[in-house]
Motif scaffolding. Structure first.
Motif, PDB file in Angstrom:
ATOM      1  N   GLU A 380      16.718  83.371  54.152  1.00 59.72           N
ATOM      2  CA  GLU A 380      17.830  84.029  53.470  1.00 59.72           C
ATOM      3  C   GLU A 380      18.167  83.373  52.134  1.00 59.72           C
ATOM      4  O   GLU A 380      19.078  83.838  51.445  1.00 59.72           O
ATOM      5  N   ARG A 381      17.434  82.337  51.751  1.00 60.88           N
ATOM      6  CA  ARG A 381      17.682  81.703  50.464  1.00 60.88           C
ATOM      7  C   ARG A 381      16.985  82.485  49.355  1.00 60.88           C
ATOM      8  O   ARG A 381      16.042  83.225  49.605  1.00 60.88           O
ATOM      9  N   PRO A 382      17.453  82.348  48.108  1.00 58.78           N
ATOM     10  CA  PRO A 382      16.767  83.015  46.992  1.00 58.78           C
ATOM     11  C   PRO A 382      15.307  82.588  46.905  1.00 58.78           C
ATOM     12  O   PRO A 382      14.971  81.422  47.090  1.00 58.78           O
ATOM     13  N   ASP A 383      14.417  83.551  46.623  1.00 53.51           N
ATOM     14  CA  ASP A 383      12.985  83.283  46.595  1.00 53.51           C
ATOM     15  C   ASP A 383      12.368  84.010  45.409  1.00 53.51           C
ATOM     16  O   ASP A 383      12.715  85.160  45.122  1.00 53.51           O
ATOM     17  N   CYS A 384      11.469  83.342  44.730  1.00 48.77           N
ATOM     18  CA  CYS A 384      10.753  83.900  43.585  1.00 48.77           C
ATOM     19  C   CYS A 384       9.262  83.919  43.909  1.00 48.77           C
ATOM     20  O   CYS A 384       8.685  82.890  44.269  1.00 48.77           O
ATOM     21  N   GLU A 385       8.630  85.103  43.806  1.00 44.74           N
ATOM     22  CA  GLU A 385       7.233  85.252  44.179  1.00 44.74           C
ATOM     23  C   GLU A 385       6.501  86.130  43.163  1.00 44.74           C
ATOM     24  O   GLU A 385       7.123  86.841  42.369  1.00 44.74           O
ATOM     25  N   ILE A 386       5.155  86.057  43.252  1.00 37.58           N
ATOM     26  CA  ILE A 386       4.301  86.935  42.428  1.00 37.58           C
ATOM     27  C   ILE A 386       4.177  88.283  43.110  1.00 37.58           C
ATOM     28  O   ILE A 386       3.887  88.377  44.309  1.00 37.58           O
ATOM     29  N   ASP A 387       4.399  89.339  42.344  1.00 37.02           N
ATOM     30  CA  ASP A 387       4.258  90.691  42.877  1.00 37.02           C
ATOM     31  C   ASP A 387       2.850  91.235  42.628  1.00 37.02           C
ATOM     32  O   ASP A 387       2.205  91.765  43.536  1.00 37.02           O
ATOM     33  N   SER A 388       2.373  91.097  41.396  1.00 36.63           N
ATOM     34  CA  SER A 388       1.044  91.593  41.050  1.00 36.63           C
ATOM     35  C   SER A 388       0.661  91.060  39.674  1.00 36.63           C
ATOM     36  O   SER A 388       1.480  90.454  38.971  1.00 36.63           O
ATOM     37  N   PHE A 389      -0.617  91.293  39.318  1.00 33.10           N
ATOM     38  CA  PHE A 389      -1.107  90.915  37.995  1.00 33.10           C
ATOM     39  C   PHE A 389      -1.172  92.172  37.133  1.00 33.10           C
ATOM     40  O   PHE A 389      -1.920  93.102  37.420  1.00 33.10           O
TER      41      PHE A 389
END
Length: 458
Positions: A380-389
């Protein structure tokens, strides 16, 4: 001369008769006021009021008035108790005066003074009640100028004679006889029943909704049942006042059933759907819902036929209850007020993605409405991820949890987009934009390219 003397004689006789009549009334009044019966009745009246005042004072000490709070959750029983304490003294006085009148009639004792005081006390009490309880200038005027005179005529015993006269004035319409008394009775009691029904509806609804031991849906169910039962009772009482035989309602009920099956099936379906919604706890007041057609808003009120949804732009959507049963419904906040959202952005390929993700997580976590902290579960914490290139850069997204819906007062998504933009600019992280490479070819290159394409075609 003779005519003048005759008129003077008649005037003299009339004045003498009027004077004699006034003297007789004065003597009767003087005898009544100086009689032992008047003294006894006056003592009884004074004792009744003194005794009633003492009992009311003692009762007020035992049941102290409840201080009404400005909070909307204040129980409506407070105002009922306070108003009862205000009227307990005149009610006791009227009760004891009535008892004294009945005892005087039983033992053949003069009670004319007690009866007079009783009539004045009843009229004064009803006038006070009308001013304190009844709302609306027209209704107050009706009560004071119609109901109070009727009560006075009833107390002095003149009303039955007026009713018998009004009953003789009737109009025959076929086999139905309509009298002036019947019309007046229906109008008077219809207005009283309408006022009583509205007053009881408001008091009952407040009592149920402010009950602390019931949940919201149960309160709404009881409120609906109470309103329907109150309407049915008022309708039956009005039919009885109109002189309609209630046994005829059996035939009327059968006809009503056929009508519900044919023409009123939509209304019946909406009513039953509303009861089902309240009983199965699928919707509650304050839920944010989204319908299959895209309509969405907060549930503000359940009515017999429809439910009121309030949108963020201040509009009220009246949704038929059966629509919640027959169509797809998304309830955003029913079981858990926490919601997950995401915002998207892009960075250049040369960016240190791992370091950038840590920076964005920390920046997003600082927003006061974003759920964050070491005591919060990791998912439930804020998360930053790669979606696509993408063609021009790396497409990223930030997921975050918050309480409520991301709209209206809780416009967190827009704030986070600004925070992400300012954070990237602060750390000199490039936000890519679409780029195109244009090459200008000379004649030799164009000829070679054309020859190459021709060979490919062959």
């Amino acid at each position: 001369m003779t005519l003048i003397s005759t008129n003077e004689t008649i005037n003299s006789i009339s004045q003498d008769s009027l004077t004699a009549m006034l003297n007789d009334y004065f003597v009767i009044a003087q005898d009544a006021l100086t009689s032992m019966g008047f003294v006894v009745q006056l003592s009884i009246v004074a004792s009744i009021y003194l005794f009633s005042y003492l009992i009311a004072s003692r009762l007020r000490k035992k049941i102290s008035p409840i201080k009404e709070s400005a909070d909307s959750s204040t129980h409506s029983l407070q105002s009922v108790v306070n108003r009862f304490l205000d009227v307990v003294f005149p009610m006791l006085a009227i009760s004891f005066l009535t008892l004294a009148t009945l005892l005087g009639e039983r033992y053949d004792i003069e009670t004319w003074l007690i009866n007079t005081v009783l009539i004045i006390a009843v009229l004064a009490f009803l006038n006070t009640v009308v001013g304190a309880v009844v709302e609306g200038e027209n209704l107050i005027a009706f009560m004071r100028w119609v109901m109070l005179p009727l009560v006075f005529l009833h107390l002095v015993g003149i009303l039955p004679h007026i009713i018998s006269v009004l009953e003789t004035v009737a109009i025959n319409i076929g086999n139905v006889e309509v009298s002036f008394y019947g019309i007046g009775r229906v109008l008077v009691f219809g207005i009283i029943l309408f006022w009583l029904g509205r007053a009881f509806r408001m008091v009952g609804r407040n009592l149920i909704r402010n009950h602390k031991n019931l949940d919201v849906t149960t309160k709404e169910v009881f409120t609906k049942v109470f309103e329907v039962a109150l309407f049915c009772v008022g309708f039956l009482v009005l039919l009885n006042i109109m002189g309609i035989n209630l046994t005829a309602l059996a035939v009327f009920g059968g006809a009503l059933g056929v009508g519900l099956g044919l023409g009123l099936q939509t209304i019946a379906s909406n009513f039953i759907s509303g009861i089902i919604i309240l009983l199965d706890h699928s919707l509650t007041i304050g839920d944010f819902v989204e319908l299959e057609d895209g309509s969405k808003g907060f549930v503000r009120e359940f009515r017999m036929r429809y439910t009121v949804l309030e949108t963020y732009d201040g509009k009220d959507i009246l949704v038929p209850n059966e629509k919640f049963i027959n169509s797809l419904l998304t309830n955003w906040t029913h079981k858990d007020p926490k919601q997950r959202y995401r915002i998207d952005f892009s960075v250049a390929y040369k960016t240190d993605i791992r370091a950038m993700c840590d920076i964005i997580r920390a920046a997003v976590a600082e927003h006061p409405q974003v759920i964050s902290g070491d005591d919060i579960p990791f998912e439930e914490r804020p998360d930053c991820e790669i979606d696509s290139f993408g063609d021009s850069g790396v497409n990223m997204f930030v997921e975050f949890w918050m309480y409520g819906v991301d709209d209206g007062k809780n416009r967190v998504g827009g704030d986070l987009l600004l925070i992400v933009f300012e954070t990237l600019r602060k750390h000199n992280i490039e936000i890519p934009f679409p780029q195109r490479e244009v090459r200008v070819l000379n004649d030799k290159e164009l000829s070679a390219l054309k020859a190459h394409e021709d060979r490919k075609d062959d």
